[in-house]
Design a protein around this motif. Structure first.
Motif: not given
Length: 53
Positions: A40, A43-44, A46-48, A50-51
């Protein structure tokens, strides 16, 4: 975990390196409940990343 006697400030790069090393040594993927929590958080992160692209 960080010890309470470790009060020296760390650079972001050192923190990332140390956490990565500890993650590899702990082998969280062998502990399903801990791995779910780690996934979890990964994933957070990785999202950062990608931003920022």
């Amino acid at each position: 975990m960080l010890s309470s006697t470790d009060s020296s400030p760390k650079t972001p790069q050192k923190r990332i390196t140390e956490v990565t090393k500890r993650l590899k040594q702990s082998q969280l993927w062998k502990h399903p409940q801990k791995w779910r929590k780690a996934e979890t958080l990964l994933k957070k992160l990785e999202a950062l990343l990608e931003d920022n692209q």
